[in-house]
Design an enzyme around this catalytic site. Structure first.
Site, PDB file in Angstrom:
ATOM      1  N   LYS A  34       0.693  -6.494  -0.382  1.00  0.00           N
ATOM      2  CA  LYS A  34       0.337  -7.003   0.963  1.00  0.00           C
ATOM      3  C   LYS A  34      -0.920  -6.406   1.148  1.00  0.00           C
ATOM      4  O   LYS A  34      -1.178  -5.137   1.462  1.00  0.00           O
ATOM      5  CB  LYS A  34       1.278  -6.720   2.026  1.00  0.00           C
ATOM      6  CG  LYS A  34       2.594  -7.389   1.866  1.00  0.00           C
ATOM      7  CD  LYS A  34       3.392  -7.319   3.248  1.00  0.00           C
ATOM      8  CE  LYS A  34       4.226  -5.687   3.375  1.00  0.00           C
ATOM      9  NZ  LYS A  34       5.143  -5.541   2.470  1.00  0.00           N
TER      10      LYS A  34
ATOM     11  N   MET B 145      -5.411   3.103   7.067  1.00  0.00           N
ATOM     12  CA  MET B 145      -5.522   1.624   7.606  1.00  0.00           C
ATOM     13  C   MET B 145      -6.415   1.587   8.880  1.00  0.00           C
ATOM     14  O   MET B 145      -6.048   0.785   9.699  1.00  0.00           O
ATOM     15  CB  MET B 145      -4.130   0.783   7.631  1.00  0.00           C
ATOM     16  CG  MET B 145      -3.348   0.879   6.308  1.00  0.00           C
ATOM     17  SD  MET B 145      -1.365   0.376   6.581  1.00  0.00           S
ATOM     18  CE  MET B 145      -0.868   1.737   7.370  1.00  0.00           C
TER      19      MET B 145
ATOM     20  N   ASP C 242       3.614  -2.968  -5.137  1.00  0.00           N
ATOM     21  CA  ASP C 242       2.646  -2.864  -3.757  1.00  0.00           C
ATOM     22  C   ASP C 242       1.293  -3.111  -4.346  1.00  0.00           C
ATOM     23  O   ASP C 242       0.871  -2.883  -5.646  1.00  0.00           O
ATOM     24  CB  ASP C 242       2.742  -1.428  -3.069  1.00  0.00           C
ATOM     25  CG  ASP C 242       3.644  -1.915  -1.794  1.00  0.00           C
ATOM     26  OD1 ASP C 242       4.347  -2.713  -1.698  1.00  0.00           O
ATOM     27  OD2 ASP C 242       3.798  -0.546  -1.025  1.00  0.00           O
TER      28      ASP C 242
END
Length: 380
Positions: free
Chosen positions: A180, A291, A158
């Site tokens: 990502k 996030m 990741d």
């Protein structure tokens, strides 16, 4: 990729059947020595050869099936169009390894394989291990995580996993960056699933290395279900979630006696609705948001509308456990202006609650190691 941190050399454990980081060089110095691994044909022989070659030994592997196996994984990666995402190739030599006849003075090392290839030449059953890499500091990897990484044939990283400099732990693995970032996906989730499946069916030990814990907004459950439905064995190695470890590193305890007895971990990727925010205020828990930089202004506005006092503490903790870690402590009433003034960016852990006001200041690192915001999703 960050500058690789040096770790102790690798050692081979017959008791546990894996290659792991340890202090073999305390007893042996491998620089300039010759080692004979030509009698070994299992996957561990190639990992051992790469590890010893990195330490400066000359390693003889004979007609190594293990190296041919590594070449097979590299070919599969190229067939799937993954060249640009490969950070390290499985069969690429990273030291002096020879397939010629062994030198007379070479030392022999006994390796004990947990799983030997089948006698008929068919691939052994592959397995996928979902590994939590923690918040980014390699010292916070668990022993189980180090074991899985060291035994891996293929590692899928990741974005936050790259900070672990995994190539130091997996000298013979194919390492692929599938990370990502917000709005920028190198590979879709569907393609990641299919890639894991393809390598597992080819007999690889696949490690899916994720930042934090695989099951805290890491899609670990989705990947597990997909692979299980395809008949692939899945092992799980939990990791330290940044939702709790990064605040702790900044001196913020997510729960605190007589302050709050609950903590709610939320994804701020999408804006919260007013009902959700009102429920959080009613619960009285510490709110931890991952996030959530882009949606932070609407989150703050909604919490204030729901009645959360302006004096409530807020911590914006950027790039936890990295050299660019930065903390912004403020209050709900001033949070939007302070975040904009500081140029807060992702990745960041946001903590909202009275626990911020009782933080342990002695735990803080220097608040601003850099005044220049790092690249990432800008505050909306």
């Amino acid at each position: 990729m960050p500058t690789a941190r040096r770790f102790p050399p690798l050692r081979f454990s017959s008791a546990s059947n894996f290659v792991k980081a340890s202090a073999l060089s305390v007893a042996h110095r491998w620089q300039g020595r010759a080692v004979d691994l030509s009698d070994h044909r299992g996957p561990a022989s190639w990992r051992a050869a790469q590890a010893l070659a990195l330490e400066g030994a000359t390693v003889y592997i004979g007609d190594s099936r293990a190296r041919d196996r590594a070449h097979g994984f590299d070919r599969l990666a190229r067939e799937r169009g993954l060249e640009k995402l490969a950070l390290q190739w499985a069969a690429e030599l990273r030291g002096e390894i020879s397939s010629d006849a062994c030198a007379p003075h070479a030392e022999k090392i006994a390796l004990h394989e947990a799983e030997e290839p089948s006698e008929n030449g068919a691939n052994p059953a592959g397995v996928v291990t979902l590994v939590g890499g923690g918040p980014g500091d390699p010292n916070l990897l668990t022993v189980a995580a180090l074991t899985a990484i060291a035994r891996a044939d293929v590692v899928l990283l990741d974005r936050l996993g790259i900070a672990l400099n995994v190539v130091d732990f997996a000298p013979a693995a194919l390492v692929i960056d599938v990370g990502k970032a917000p709005g920028r996906h190198k590979m879709s989730q569907e393609s990641i699933n299919e890639t894991m499946l393809a390598f597992a069916r080819a007999g690889a030990r696949v490690v899916r290395l994720k930042g934090g814990d695989p099951f805290i907004f890491g899609r670990g459950g989705e990947e597990w279900r997909f692979l299980a439905e395809q008949g692939i064995r899945v092992d799980v190695v939990p990791g330290l979630t940044s939702a709790l470890s990064v605040p702790a590193h900044a001196g913020v305890s997510a729960t605190y006696r007589e302050v709050t007895r609950a903590v709610t971990i939320m994804s701020g990727h999408q804006p919260f609705n007013q009902a959700e925010l009102s429920s959080l205020v009613s619960l009285g828990s510490t709110i931890v948001i991952l996030m959530g930089v882009a949606t932070f202004p609407s989150t703050v506005a909604g919490l204030r509308k729901a009645g959360l006092p302006d004096s409530t503490g807020v911590a914006l903790l950027e790039q936890g456990y990295t050299a660019n870690e930065r903390h912004t402590f403020t209050t709900l009433g001033a949070a939007i202006d302070d975040a904009r003034a500081r140029g807060v960016t992702n990745p960041a852990v946001i903590v909202i609650g009275d626990v911020v006001n009782v933080r342990e200041a002695s735990a803080e690192i220097i608040e601003a190691r850099t005044d220049t915001p790092t690249e990432g999703e800008e505050l909306a």
